[in-house]
Motif scaffolding. Sequence first.
Motif, PDB file in Angstrom:
ATOM      1  N   VAL A   1       0.986  -1.008   0.227  1.00  0.00           N
ATOM      2  CA  VAL A   1      -0.094   0.019  -0.052  1.00  0.00           C
ATOM      3  C   VAL A   1       0.934   1.237  -0.095  1.00  0.00           C
ATOM      4  O   VAL A   1       2.097   1.175   0.431  1.00  0.00           O
ATOM      5  CB  VAL A   1      -1.019  -0.027   1.059  1.00  0.00           C
ATOM      6  N   GLY A   2       0.376   2.545  -0.443  1.00  0.00           N
ATOM      7  CA  GLY A   2       1.205   3.562  -0.575  1.00  0.00           C
ATOM      8  C   GLY A   2       1.719   4.492   0.569  1.00  0.00           C
ATOM      9  O   GLY A   2       2.303   5.097   0.254  1.00  0.00           O
TER      10      GLY A   2
ATOM     11  N   LEU B   1      -2.648   2.291   5.215  1.00  0.00           N
ATOM     12  CA  LEU B   1      -2.379   1.178   6.274  1.00  0.00           C
ATOM     13  C   LEU B   1      -3.578   1.126   7.075  1.00  0.00           C
ATOM     14  O   LEU B   1      -4.278   0.252   7.234  1.00  0.00           O
ATOM     15  CB  LEU B   1      -1.147   0.865   6.452  1.00  0.00           C
ATOM     16  N   GLU B   2      -3.676   2.156   7.829  1.00  0.00           N
ATOM     17  CA  GLU B   2      -4.564   2.547   8.975  1.00  0.00           C
ATOM     18  C   GLU B   2      -6.048   2.376   8.345  1.00  0.00           C
ATOM     19  O   GLU B   2      -6.732   1.892   8.979  1.00  0.00           O
ATOM     20  CB  GLU B   2      -4.285   3.861   9.583  1.00  0.00           C
TER      21      GLU B   2
ATOM     22  N   CYS C   1      -7.891  -8.874  11.596  1.00  0.00           N
ATOM     23  CA  CYS C   1      -6.676  -8.512  11.022  1.00  0.00           C
ATOM     24  C   CYS C   1      -5.791  -8.064  12.384  1.00  0.00           C
ATOM     25  O   CYS C   1      -6.346  -7.768  13.114  1.00  0.00           O
ATOM     26  CB  CYS C   1      -6.527  -7.504   9.983  1.00  0.00           C
ATOM     27  N   THR C   2      -4.634  -8.146  12.492  1.00  0.00           N
ATOM     28  CA  THR C   2      -3.569  -7.821  13.557  1.00  0.00           C
ATOM     29  C   THR C   2      -3.606  -6.163  13.637  1.00  0.00           C
ATOM     30  O   THR C   2      -4.027  -5.488  12.731  1.00  0.00           O
ATOM     31  CB  THR C   2      -2.127  -8.206  13.135  1.00  0.00           C
ATOM     32  N   ALA C   3      -3.296  -5.603  14.557  1.00  0.00           N
ATOM     33  CA  ALA C   3      -2.941  -4.400  14.948  1.00  0.00           C
ATOM     34  C   ALA C   3      -1.748  -3.973  13.908  1.00  0.00           C
ATOM     35  O   ALA C   3      -0.882  -4.942  13.267  1.00  0.00           O
ATOM     36  CB  ALA C   3      -2.464  -4.036  16.266  1.00  0.00           C
ATOM     37  N   VAL C   4      -1.593  -2.551  13.595  1.00  0.00           N
ATOM     38  CA  VAL C   4      -0.653  -2.285  12.820  1.00  0.00           C
ATOM     39  C   VAL C   4       0.674  -2.391  13.516  1.00  0.00           C
ATOM     40  O   VAL C   4       0.798  -2.095  14.718  1.00  0.00           O
ATOM     41  CB  VAL C   4      -0.555  -0.685  12.391  1.00  0.00           C
ATOM     42  N   MET C   5       1.847  -3.091  12.911  1.00  0.00           N
ATOM     43  CA  MET C   5       3.153  -3.493  13.411  1.00  0.00           C
ATOM     44  C   MET C   5       4.086  -2.661  12.877  1.00  0.00           C
ATOM     45  O   MET C   5       4.295  -2.422  11.710  1.00  0.00           O
ATOM     46  CB  MET C   5       3.131  -5.124  13.024  1.00  0.00           C
TER      47      MET C   5
ATOM     48  N   GLU D   1       0.190 -10.344   4.069  1.00  0.00           N
ATOM     49  CA  GLU D   1       0.573  -9.098   4.815  1.00  0.00           C
ATOM     50  C   GLU D   1       0.207  -7.806   3.913  1.00  0.00           C
ATOM     51  O   GLU D   1       0.385  -8.035   2.870  1.00  0.00           O
ATOM     52  CB  GLU D   1       2.102  -9.142   5.161  1.00  0.00           C
ATOM     53  N   ILE D   2      -0.252  -6.893   4.552  1.00  0.00           N
ATOM     54  CA  ILE D   2      -0.495  -5.697   3.902  1.00  0.00           C
ATOM     55  C   ILE D   2       0.455  -4.856   4.566  1.00  0.00           C
ATOM     56  O   ILE D   2       0.485  -4.529   5.501  1.00  0.00           O
ATOM     57  CB  ILE D   2      -1.828  -4.973   3.846  1.00  0.00           C
TER      58      ILE D   2
END
Length: 139
Positions: free
Chosen positions: A90-91, A96-97, A110-114, A133-134
């Motif tokens: 993603v850009g 991503l958020e 989905c997981t929390a942002v890592m 994974e994104i």
Amino acid sequence: MTDERRLQIQGLHHVTAICSSADRMIGFYRDVLGLAVVRDGPSDDDPQSRHVWFGAADAAPGRLVSFMEYPELPAGASGVGSTHHFALLVGSDDELEAWTEYLRGRGVECTAVMERSGFRSVYVRDPDGHLVEIATRGA
């Protein structure tokens, strides 16, 4: 005189995985993640298997993931020789958020942002359990 030729990999062309239902994968990769279906038909490798390709609408190498349908095969097991995950790009951090909020809003876990080494990402599982994974581009 020796004519040396350097062989060099230029990047990733595509990833192909096995799925139990191509229609369920279309429901996830097209309808949830928004990837285009760039090809849907018999596999060149096994004409008895349906093979669905997802990616950018231009079907450019390096932006493709595909699934061969084998509903009769048992579920896979993690281990040597298996793939842990593949990542989609993603850009930006903001995007991503937004993906995290969007996925959760659609009932997709989905997981929390890592925070990674130089980039950020979230993980999600597709209908057959492939870990996706994104990720942001990072530094």
